[in-house]
Design a protein around this motif. Structure first.
Motif, short mmCIF file in Angstrom:
data_model
loop_
_atom_site.label_atom_id
_atom_site.label_comp_id
_atom_site.label_asym_id
_atom_site.label_seq_id
_atom_site.Cartn_x
_atom_site.Cartn_y
_atom_site.Cartn_z
N ILE A 73 1.20 -1.51 0.39
CA ILE A 73 -0.34 -0.28 -0.15
C ILE A 73 0.64 1.17 -0.12
O ILE A 73 1.58 1.12 0.87
N ALA A 74 0.53 1.85 -0.95
CA ALA A 74 1.68 3.05 -0.96
C ALA A 74 1.37 4.31 -1.08
O ALA A 74 2.49 5.49 -0.35
N THR A 75 -0.36 4.40 -0.70
CA THR A 75 -0.43 5.84 -1.12
C THR A 75 -1.86 5.57 -0.47
O THR A 75 -3.18 4.81 -1.02
N VAL A 76 -2.52 6.94 0.43
CA VAL A 76 -3.35 6.39 1.72
C VAL A 76 -4.05 8.43 1.04
O VAL A 76 -3.48 9.35 1.53
N VAL A 104 7.55 15.43 4.94
CA VAL A 104 8.36 16.45 4.35
C VAL A 104 7.27 16.26 2.80
O VAL A 104 6.64 14.57 2.63
N LEU A 105 7.12 17.37 2.46
CA LEU A 105 6.62 17.50 1.05
C LEU A 105 6.75 16.78 -0.27
O LEU A 105 7.88 17.22 -0.26
N THR A 106 6.40 15.82 -0.37
CA THR A 106 7.01 14.48 -1.01
C THR A 106 6.79 15.19 -2.64
O THR A 106 7.45 15.40 -4.14
N ASP A 107 5.32 15.15 -3.42
CA ASP A 107 5.04 15.84 -4.27
C ASP A 107 3.95 17.45 -4.61
O ASP A 107 3.15 16.95 -3.29
N ASP A 108 3.80 18.34 -4.98
CA ASP A 108 3.14 19.43 -5.42
C ASP A 108 3.24 19.86 -7.13
O ASP A 108 3.50 20.12 -7.86
N VAL A 109 1.90 18.80 -7.37
CA VAL A 109 1.79 19.14 -8.96
C VAL A 109 0.34 19.73 -9.43
O VAL A 109 -0.44 19.06 -8.20
N PRO A 123 6.02 10.79 5.97
CA PRO A 123 7.27 10.66 6.72
C PRO A 123 8.93 11.09 6.85
O PRO A 123 9.38 10.48 6.35
N ALA A 124 9.56 12.54 7.04
CA ALA A 124 10.60 12.16 6.80
C ALA A 124 12.16 11.16 6.47
O ALA A 124 12.59 11.67 5.80
N ASN A 125 11.78 9.90 7.58
CA ASN A 125 12.40 8.52 6.74
C ASN A 125 12.01 8.37 5.54
O ASN A 125 12.80 7.56 4.91
N GLY A 126 10.88 8.74 4.79
CA GLY A 126 10.12 8.39 4.12
C GLY A 126 9.87 6.64 3.52
O GLY A 126 9.58 6.08 2.58
N GLN A 127 9.57 6.19 4.99
CA GLN A 127 9.51 5.48 5.43
C GLN A 127 7.59 4.72 5.42
O GLN A 127 6.93 5.90 5.66
N GLY A 128 6.70 3.87 4.59
CA GLY A 128 5.78 3.91 4.86
C GLY A 128 4.66 4.80 3.71
O GLY A 128 5.44 4.67 2.74
N ALA A 129 3.69 4.32 3.88
CA ALA A 129 2.70 4.72 2.84
C ALA A 129 3.03 6.11 2.98
O ALA A 129 3.03 7.61 3.56
N ARG A 130 2.35 7.00 1.53
CA ARG A 130 2.49 8.34 1.34
C ARG A 130 0.91 8.42 1.07
O ARG A 130 0.40 7.81 1.26
N LEU A 131 1.14 10.19 2.39
CA LEU A 131 -0.59 10.38 2.11
C LEU A 131 -0.99 11.28 1.24
O LEU A 131 0.09 12.05 0.93
N LEU A 132 -2.01 11.19 0.01
CA LEU A 132 -2.36 11.86 -1.00
C LEU A 132 -2.93 13.04 0.47
O LEU A 132 -4.07 12.80 0.84
N LEU A 133 -2.91 14.68 0.38
CA LEU A 133 -3.57 15.75 0.37
C LEU A 133 -4.39 15.56 -0.24
O LEU A 133 -4.32 16.47 -1.42
N ALA A 134 -5.99 15.51 -0.30
CA ALA A 134 -7.15 15.27 -1.55
C ALA A 134 -7.98 16.15 -0.87
O ALA A 134 -8.76 16.42 -0.25
N GLU A 135 -8.12 17.57 -1.81
CA GLU A 135 -8.72 18.81 -1.51
C GLU A 135 -9.72 18.62 -2.07
O GLU A 135 -10.36 18.26 -2.78
#
Length: 137
Positions: free
Chosen positions: A10-13, A34-39, A52-64
């Motif tokens: 599971i890569a993104t939630v 850490v902000l990893t994408d803003d497209v 998370p700063a260490n890059g471990q675990g799933a990314r959070l997609l902040l969906a407006e």
């Protein structure tokens, strides 16, 4: 199980938020992500991920939220249950840092058979567990 690739995760939630920039600021400045994408996707939509700063675990997609149905879910994506689990290797360190950054915990830390845990709320009220799993062995 046959028919599936062996290396899946599971890569993104997706997390429904009220405002992209407000959510980015909270997760980066308060939670230390850490902000990893803003497209820019056009039409006011963006692909915004934090990790998370260490890059471990799933990314959070902040969906407006884009309509009333989505807006009604902000802060309560799981009907009041804990939604996400932030795992740490040092509960005391991260708990203290989060308190210093204004994170609101809903309860005092407690010790469970599976580890040390405390529930906190994000800027919209979604519940999270900060957890240091019990070490095996």
């Amino acid at each position: 199980m046959s028919g599936f690739a062996e290396n899946r995760s599971i890569a993104t939630v997706a997390l429904v938020v009220e405002n992209y920039d407000e959510a980015i600021a909270w997760y980066v400045e308060r939670l230390g992500f850490v902000l990893t994408d803003d497209v820019d996707l056009g039409g006011g939509k963006r692909w915004v991920t934090v990790t998370p700063a260490n890059g471990q675990g799933a990314r959070l997609l902040l969906a407006e939220a884009s309509d009333e149905a989505q807006e009604s879910c902000i802060g309560n994506q799981t009907g009041g249950r804990v939604f996400l689990f932030l795992e740490t290797d040092d509960f005391a360190r991260d708990h203290q840092a989060m308190l210093a950054n204004g994170i609101k915990f809903r309860q005092a830390p407690r010790f469970e058979p599976y580890g040390t845990v405390a529930v906190f709320a994000d800027l919209y009220g979604n519940l999270w567990d900060l957890i240091e799993p019990k070490r095996q062995g």
